[in-house]
Design a protein around this motif. Structure first.
Motif, mmCIF file in Angstrom:
data_model
loop_
_atom_site.group_PDB
_atom_site.id
_atom_site.type_symbol
_atom_site.label_atom_id
_atom_site.label_comp_id
_atom_site.label_asym_id
_atom_site.label_seq_id
_atom_site.Cartn_x
_atom_site.Cartn_y
_atom_site.Cartn_z
ATOM 1 N N GLY A 67 6.438 10.404 -1.501
ATOM 2 C CA GLY A 67 5.873 9.353 -0.664
ATOM 3 C C GLY A 67 5.486 8.111 -1.444
ATOM 4 O O GLY A 67 5.716 8.007 -2.655
ATOM 5 N N SER A 68 4.883 7.182 -0.727
ATOM 6 C CA SER A 68 4.494 5.896 -1.293
ATOM 7 C C SER A 68 3.111 5.524 -0.787
ATOM 8 O O SER A 68 2.797 5.706 0.393
ATOM 9 N N ILE A 69 2.274 5.018 -1.693
ATOM 10 C CA ILE A 69 0.975 4.450 -1.321
ATOM 11 C C ILE A 69 0.895 3.075 -1.972
ATOM 12 O O ILE A 69 0.921 2.963 -3.198
ATOM 13 N N LYS A 70 0.818 2.037 -1.134
ATOM 14 C CA LYS A 70 0.761 0.671 -1.648
ATOM 15 C C LYS A 70 -0.557 0.007 -1.271
ATOM 16 O O LYS A 70 -1.017 0.105 -0.126
ATOM 17 N N LEU A 71 -1.159 -0.659 -2.243
ATOM 18 C CA LEU A 71 -2.284 -1.548 -1.993
ATOM 19 C C LEU A 71 -1.732 -2.964 -2.021
ATOM 20 O O LEU A 71 -1.304 -3.441 -3.069
ATOM 21 N N GLU A 72 -1.679 -3.587 -0.835
ATOM 22 C CA GLU A 72 -0.939 -4.838 -0.645
ATOM 23 C C GLU A 72 0.516 -4.570 -1.055
ATOM 24 O O GLU A 72 1.185 -3.759 -0.427
ATOM 25 N N THR A 73 1.015 -5.207 -2.121
ATOM 26 C CA THR A 73 2.406 -4.974 -2.524
ATOM 27 C C THR A 73 2.501 -4.070 -3.756
ATOM 28 O O THR A 73 3.595 -3.802 -4.241
ATOM 29 N N ARG A 74 1.376 -3.577 -4.248
ATOM 30 C CA ARG A 74 1.350 -2.811 -5.496
ATOM 31 C C ARG A 74 1.485 -1.315 -5.215
ATOM 32 O O ARG A 74 0.665 -0.727 -4.514
ATOM 33 N N GLU A 75 2.503 -0.696 -5.770
ATOM 34 C CA GLU A 75 2.708 0.750 -5.609
ATOM 35 C C GLU A 75 1.725 1.501 -6.506
ATOM 36 O O GLU A 75 1.618 1.226 -7.702
ATOM 37 N N LEU A 76 0.997 2.446 -5.889
ATOM 38 C CA LEU A 76 -0.004 3.200 -6.637
ATOM 39 C C LEU A 76 0.537 4.517 -7.187
ATOM 40 O O LEU A 76 -0.011 5.066 -8.144
ATOM 41 N N LEU A 77 1.600 5.045 -6.575
ATOM 42 C CA LEU A 77 2.163 6.322 -7.020
ATOM 43 C C LEU A 77 3.289 6.087 -8.021
ATOM 44 O O LEU A 77 4.453 6.390 -7.785
ATOM 45 N N CYS A 78 2.935 5.517 -9.140
ATOM 46 C CA CYS A 78 3.907 5.259 -10.204
ATOM 47 C C CYS A 78 3.173 5.278 -11.529
ATOM 48 O O CYS A 78 1.940 5.285 -11.574
#
Length: 263
Positions: A67-78
């Protein structure tokens, strides 16, 4: 921020825990939702439903498999650099159920509230940092004269106010409240929830309010997601969930709310 971009976007997040050699617990199953700037999103479900795990995944305390979790345009799961991790921890803060275990008993309130400033705004002059602490104490309803007191000298409600103050010291974009009123008396619960609503207006703060109590989630939230055994069953605005639930599980949560009968 571009108003067309959600503050937080969760897409197809799944997370499993290995319980034994041959068995896994599927804590989150393909969860998707988004949160707008300034919105309070309620996440409600019974114990073990996955709601707290979802909050911890957003705060990067646990890591989903997909999956993906983004804060605004920033990917947090990386993978992140140390600076990116620091920025992420500044932008997303979490308040837990038990403030006594979340706060350092050996530190004064001043020391605890200064720590986030030392980490993220270390170059600020000492007096400016202390003035910021006094101002924040006032904003969460604590007397600044108590700045040199220790955690054991406060009530449960006051301790939770200290936790809220600490979380807000660096003006995060998202505050995750994980069962943050569950350990408090009912009258104090109402005070803390009203404080959170006031802080939302004051700081244009976005929140995820996690609870098993649908009545309290309805009171504070703009929208609500209902979660059960890792599945997000329905999402709608707070009044729709509360007055016109679609899923049987949501209806069961409503039936579980204590009714007051006048004799």
């Amino acid at each position: 921020m571009n108003n067309t971009i959600p503050l937080l976007s969760v897409q197809n997040v799944s997370l499993s825990f290995k319980q034994s050699r041959h068995h896994q617990v599927h804590a989150l199953k393909n969860i998707s939702f988004s949160i707008k700037q300034g919105e309070i999103f309620g996440l409600v479900g019974e114990s073990g439903s996955g709601k707290s795990t979802m909050g911890r995944a957003i705060a990067r305390l646990v890591t989903p498999q997909t999956g993906s979790i983004k804060l605004e345009t920033r990917e947090l799961l990386c993978k992140m650099t140390s600076k990116e991790r620091l920025d992420s921890s500044r932008d997303i803060q979490m308040i837990f159920q038990d403030p006594m275990s979340a706060l350092n008993p050996k530190w004064t309130v001043m020391q605890m509230l200064l720590e986030p400033l030392h980490i993220h705004q270390g170059k600020l002059p000492k007096q400016e940092k202390e003035d910021t602490v006094f101002t924040m104490m006032q904003q969460v309803g604590l007397d600044p004269a108590f700045a040199n007191r220790y955690v054991h000298e406060f009530s449960g409600g006051q301790r939770q106010r200290i936790s809220i103050a600490r979380a807000l010291m660096n003006r995060p974009k998202l505050l995750i409240c994980d069962e943050s009123i569950a350990a408090l008396d009912l009258s104090i619960q109402a005070q803390i929830v009203n404080l959170l609503k006031s802080l939302r207006e004051q700081f244009n703060l976005s929140m995820i309010f996690i609870s098993h109590d649908l009545s309290m989630v309805h009171y504070i939230s703009d929208r609500i997601g209902v979660i059960y055994k890792g599945d997000l069953l329905e999402i709608a605005d707070a009044d729709t969930i509360y007055y016109h639930p679609q899923h049987d599980y949501t209806k069961s949560l409503l039936h579980a709310i204590p009714k007051i009968t006048l004799v």
